[in-house]
Write a protein that holds these residues in place. Sequence first.
Motif, mmCIF file in Angstrom:
data_model
loop_
_atom_site.group_PDB
_atom_site.id
_atom_site.type_symbol
_atom_site.label_atom_id
_atom_site.label_comp_id
_atom_site.label_asym_id
_atom_site.label_seq_id
_atom_site.Cartn_x
_atom_site.Cartn_y
_atom_site.Cartn_z
ATOM 1 N N LEU A 18 64.443 54.513 31.881
ATOM 2 C CA LEU A 18 63.304 55.421 31.893
ATOM 3 C C LEU A 18 63.634 56.586 32.823
ATOM 4 N N SER A 19 62.861 57.654 32.759
ATOM 5 C CA SER A 19 63.102 58.752 33.696
ATOM 6 C C SER A 19 62.309 58.502 34.975
ATOM 7 N N SER A 20 62.833 58.998 36.084
ATOM 8 C CA SER A 20 62.144 58.806 37.355
ATOM 9 C C SER A 20 60.838 59.598 37.382
ATOM 10 N N SER A 21 60.783 60.750 36.709
ATOM 11 C CA SER A 21 59.532 61.519 36.676
ATOM 12 C C SER A 21 58.451 60.778 35.884
ATOM 13 N N HIS A 22 58.853 60.090 34.830
ATOM 14 C CA HIS A 22 57.911 59.280 34.050
ATOM 15 C C HIS A 22 57.367 58.135 34.914
ATOM 16 N N LEU A 23 58.244 57.467 35.634
ATOM 17 C CA LEU A 23 57.802 56.381 36.517
ATOM 18 C C LEU A 23 56.890 56.906 37.621
ATOM 19 N N ARG A 24 57.179 58.115 38.135
ATOM 20 C CA ARG A 24 56.331 58.693 39.174
ATOM 21 C C ARG A 24 54.917 58.924 38.628
#
Length: 67
Positions: A18-24
């Motif tokens: 997953l992308s870190s921005s999505h997780l954020r």
Amino acid sequence: LAKKELISLAEAAALFGLSSSHLRRLAERGDIEANKIGRNWVTTRQAVKQYVGDKEKRRNDPYKRKR
């Protein structure tokens, strides 16, 4: 969240594809269990694994790209 189990969102993103921005965004909304330490978000492998395994929650994710 137990301190010894914490991982950064960047590490979780690499582990689960997953992308870190999505997780954020998910962390900010409370969709995954995460804490903010200073300016960095941290979570656990278990919290991300639980989100990835929950098909209903992922289906309703407003940040998911519709293709």
